[in-house]
Design a protein around this motif. Structure first.
Motif, short mmCIF file in Angstrom:
data_model
loop_
_atom_site.label_atom_id
_atom_site.label_comp_id
_atom_site.label_asym_id
_atom_site.label_seq_id
_atom_site.Cartn_x
_atom_site.Cartn_y
_atom_site.Cartn_z
N THR A 21 95.56 -18.54 164.82
CA THR A 21 96.73 -18.99 164.06
C THR A 21 98.03 -18.48 164.69
N ARG A 22 97.99 -17.28 165.26
CA ARG A 22 99.17 -16.75 165.96
C ARG A 22 99.51 -17.64 167.17
N GLN A 23 98.48 -17.99 167.93
CA GLN A 23 98.70 -18.84 169.11
C GLN A 23 99.28 -20.20 168.70
N LEU A 24 98.75 -20.78 167.65
CA LEU A 24 99.24 -22.07 167.18
C LEU A 24 100.69 -21.98 166.69
N HIS A 25 101.01 -20.88 166.02
CA HIS A 25 102.39 -20.67 165.55
C HIS A 25 103.34 -20.62 166.74
N ALA A 26 102.95 -19.87 167.77
CA ALA A 26 103.79 -19.76 168.97
C ALA A 26 103.96 -21.13 169.64
N ILE A 56 96.79 -19.57 154.77
CA ILE A 56 96.57 -19.09 153.40
C ILE A 56 95.13 -19.33 152.96
N SER A 57 94.49 -20.39 153.48
CA SER A 57 93.13 -20.74 153.06
C SER A 57 92.05 -19.90 153.72
N LEU A 58 92.41 -19.11 154.75
CA LEU A 58 91.42 -18.29 155.44
C LEU A 58 90.88 -17.20 154.51
N PRO A 59 89.63 -16.76 154.72
CA PRO A 59 89.05 -15.71 153.85
C PRO A 59 89.88 -14.43 153.82
N SER A 60 90.43 -14.03 154.97
CA SER A 60 91.31 -12.86 155.02
C SER A 60 92.62 -13.27 155.69
N PRO A 61 93.49 -13.91 154.91
CA PRO A 61 94.71 -14.46 155.50
C PRO A 61 95.69 -13.38 155.94
N ASN A 62 96.37 -13.63 157.02
CA ASN A 62 97.44 -12.74 157.49
C ASN A 62 98.71 -13.15 156.76
N LEU A 63 99.01 -12.48 155.66
CA LEU A 63 100.13 -12.90 154.82
C LEU A 63 101.48 -12.62 155.47
N HIS A 64 101.54 -11.59 156.32
CA HIS A 64 102.79 -11.33 157.05
C HIS A 64 103.11 -12.49 157.98
N LEU A 65 102.09 -13.00 158.68
CA LEU A 65 102.29 -14.15 159.56
C LEU A 65 102.70 -15.38 158.76
N ALA A 66 102.03 -15.58 157.62
CA ALA A 66 102.36 -16.72 156.77
C ALA A 66 103.80 -16.65 156.28
N LEU A 92 102.63 -19.67 148.94
CA LEU A 92 102.49 -18.30 149.44
C LEU A 92 102.64 -17.24 148.35
N LEU A 93 103.35 -17.57 147.28
CA LEU A 93 103.59 -16.57 146.23
C LEU A 93 102.31 -16.04 145.57
N PRO A 94 101.32 -16.91 145.23
CA PRO A 94 100.11 -16.38 144.57
C PRO A 94 99.37 -15.31 145.37
N PRO A 95 99.04 -15.54 146.67
CA PRO A 95 98.34 -14.47 147.40
C PRO A 95 99.20 -13.23 147.61
N LEU A 96 100.52 -13.40 147.77
CA LEU A 96 101.39 -12.23 147.92
C LEU A 96 101.43 -11.40 146.64
N ALA A 97 101.46 -12.07 145.49
CA ALA A 97 101.55 -11.37 144.20
C ALA A 97 100.33 -10.50 143.93
N THR A 98 99.17 -10.92 144.46
CA THR A 98 97.93 -10.15 144.23
C THR A 98 97.55 -9.28 145.43
N SER A 99 98.40 -9.25 146.44
CA SER A 99 98.12 -8.47 147.65
C SER A 99 98.43 -6.99 147.43
N PRO A 100 98.06 -6.12 148.36
CA PRO A 100 98.41 -4.70 148.23
C PRO A 100 99.93 -4.44 148.25
N GLU A 101 100.71 -5.44 148.66
CA GLU A 101 102.17 -5.28 148.70
C GLU A 101 102.83 -6.36 147.84
N PRO A 102 102.79 -6.20 146.52
CA PRO A 102 103.40 -7.22 145.65
C PRO A 102 104.90 -7.35 145.84
#
Length: 498
Positions: free
Chosen positions: A18-23, A43-53, A71-81
């Motif tokens: 996903t990083r390569q595709l973003h670049a 966001i749909s990946l099992p362990s999404p990189n929310l910082h990249l998103a 993006l708000l739902p996974p961020l709200a429940t992440s270790p960094e709300p």
């Protein structure tokens, strides 16, 4: 080209891809068209990189509110709300208006950042009212109630509930939870009655709240009734519901019921084990609590902060000072649990209750955080329990600290006066009472309650107007005489006796 890139995005399965595709999207100029597709894939990946998103979202040209809502739902429940709150503030700065899908997730993040997030909760509430979102969908108000409750504002939470034009079972449960979490236990019981009267069907969450309220009120009949309702309605005994029932029976003194429920539970989590350990400790079964902790470790369940509160309570009541020190060290250095003020207070009680007053005072002075009034009052209570002329210096220092922290609390002066009276320092006792009198402080009358036949009888110190007062005193006196003759009962036999 765009079709090939879309296929690559759909097949991306790792953060590196996903990083390569973003670049590639950034350098090829395809970000405006394919960026949203990549965002959904990340966001749909099992362990999404929310910082990249988040970086991808903010790099899109003028993203609509729908993309932020992804993006708000996974961020709200992440270790960094706080990341969800940052994103919300960013979309507001970009001139976007939040909708009914935005606010619940923002409020969930703010709940997790409570109580410091109260100003943002209030401003979000104001914005919801201004845009008409608070009445448009019921779950915005549900989220507002939960956020105010988390911030220690139950009155505001109940105001939101009272003003709701439409409610669901989730709305009632959120209000009940707000009452339980903020010690509005009587209101919780009344609210449940109103819920049933309004025609709503209680569910497992409802009865978790009722069992928790009964536990804190010490209302065993209410707790038994709630447990009976769970059985009568054929509700699944979930892990949370079973834990609430164990906690209720233990706190209401029916340790045998709690024990049987605990042993019959097909699955237990750390909260179940901790409730049972705390229940045993608070009911004088200290050694049983310590044995259960060994079983817990054998079951590969890692303890939490409540577990250690129960263990320290057990050590305090059983006079196990060395074990108490060991548990406190293990909590910090083995399980990496930072002590809360309640743990410090419990450790002071372990030392103080067993006459280690100088050590308890040194422990308080060596605390890495400033001791609160409860810690100092615990130490003062220990001084009263072991009052002697040797503790005068400690009493004086503790009194000085409490005078700074709670200059208007009359109970502190009463305790100090009683300690000085016990050791014959009449002048100091009179001085403490004079300070109370000149400050206009009055001693609060001690009171206790007992439930008999479904009725709660209240006794106030110095008031003999209660019906059957003299008969009750006579019964207590007889019990006291007979209890002195009794031999100690083995804790396990006590559990199995009912």
């Amino acid at each position: 080209m765009a079709t090939a890139l879309a296929a690559l995005i759909a097949g991306a399965a790792t953060v590196h891809q996903t990083r390569q595709l973003h670049a590639h999207l950034l350098t090829s100029g395809s970000l405006p068209t394919l960026g949203p597709i990549l965002l959904r894939r990340i966001i749909s990946l099992p362990s999404p990189n929310l910082h990249l998103a988040q970086r991808l979202l903010l790099s899109l040209p003028s993203p609509p509110i729908a993309h932020f809502n992804l993006l708000l739902p996974p961020l709200a429940t992440s270790p960094e709300p706080s990341a969800a709150v940052f994103l919300f503030l960013q979309l507001r700065r970009d001139g976007l208006r939040p909708d009914a899908h935005t606010l619940p997730h923002v409020l969930k993040a703010l709940s997790r950042l409570a109580p410091g997030s109260l100003p943002l909760v209030a401003s979000t509430h104001a914005e919801a009212v201004k845009d008409g979102l608070d009445c448009a969908v019921v779950y915005v108000r549900n989220a507002l109630m939960a956020a105010y409750s988390a911030c220690g504002q139950p009155a505001r939470a109940m105001r939101v509930f009272d003003e709701m034009p439409r409610r669901t079972v989730v709305s009632w449960n959120t209000a009940l939870t707000a009452c339980v979490d903020n010690d509005y236990h009587d209101r919780c019981v009344g609210l449940f009655a109103a819920m049933v009267e309004a025609g709503f069907e209680p569910d497992q969450t409802t009865f978790v709240c009722m069992l928790s309220a009964a536990a804190e009120l010490g209302n065993l009949p209410l707790g038994k009734w709630a447990h009976g309702q769970v059985v009568a309605r054929r509700l699944d005994m979930t892990l949370q519901l079973g834990t609430a029932a164990v906690n209720m029976y233990a706190k209401c003194g029916l340790v045998s019921y709690a024990w049987r429920l605990f042993e019959r539970m097909p699955a237990r989590n750390v909260w179940t084990w901790s409730a049972m350990i705390m229940g045993l400790a608070q009911n004088g079964l200290a050694w049983e609590a310590l044995k259960l902790f060994e079983r817990m470790k054998g079951a590969s369940v890692a303890p939490n902060y409540v577990t250690f509160l129960g263990l320290l309570c057990a050590c305090s009541h059983a006079g196990l000072v060395d074990e108490g020190r060991w548990f406190f060290r293990e909590m910090r250095h083995v399980y990496r649990i930072e002590p809360m003020m309640r743990h410090y207070s419990a450790m002071v009680d372990v030392l103080g209750r067993n006459g280690r007053l100088p050590e308890a005072y040194d422990f308080v002075m060596d605390m890495p955080v400033m001791a609160d009034p409860v810690v100092w009052r615990t130490l003062l209570g220990a001084c009263q329990l072991h009052s002697s002329k040797d503790c005068i210096g400690i009493v004086s220092k503790v009194q000085e600290r409490l005078l700074e922290l709670e200059p208007r609390r009359s109970g502190n002066y009463v305790m100090v006066a009683n300690i000085y009276s016990d050791i014959g320092s009449w002048d100091e006792a009179a001085k403490a009472r004079r300070v109370m009198r000149e400050g206009g402080m009055k001693k609060m009358a001690g009171e206790s309650c007992v439930e008999v036949g479904g009725l709660v009888h209240r006794f106030i110190s110095g008031d003999d107007s209660c019906p059957d007062y003299h008969g009750a005193c006579s019964t207590v006196h007889e019990l006291n005489l007979n209890m002195r003759k009794c031999e100690p009962i083995d804790g396990i036999l006590l559990i199995d006796s009912e």
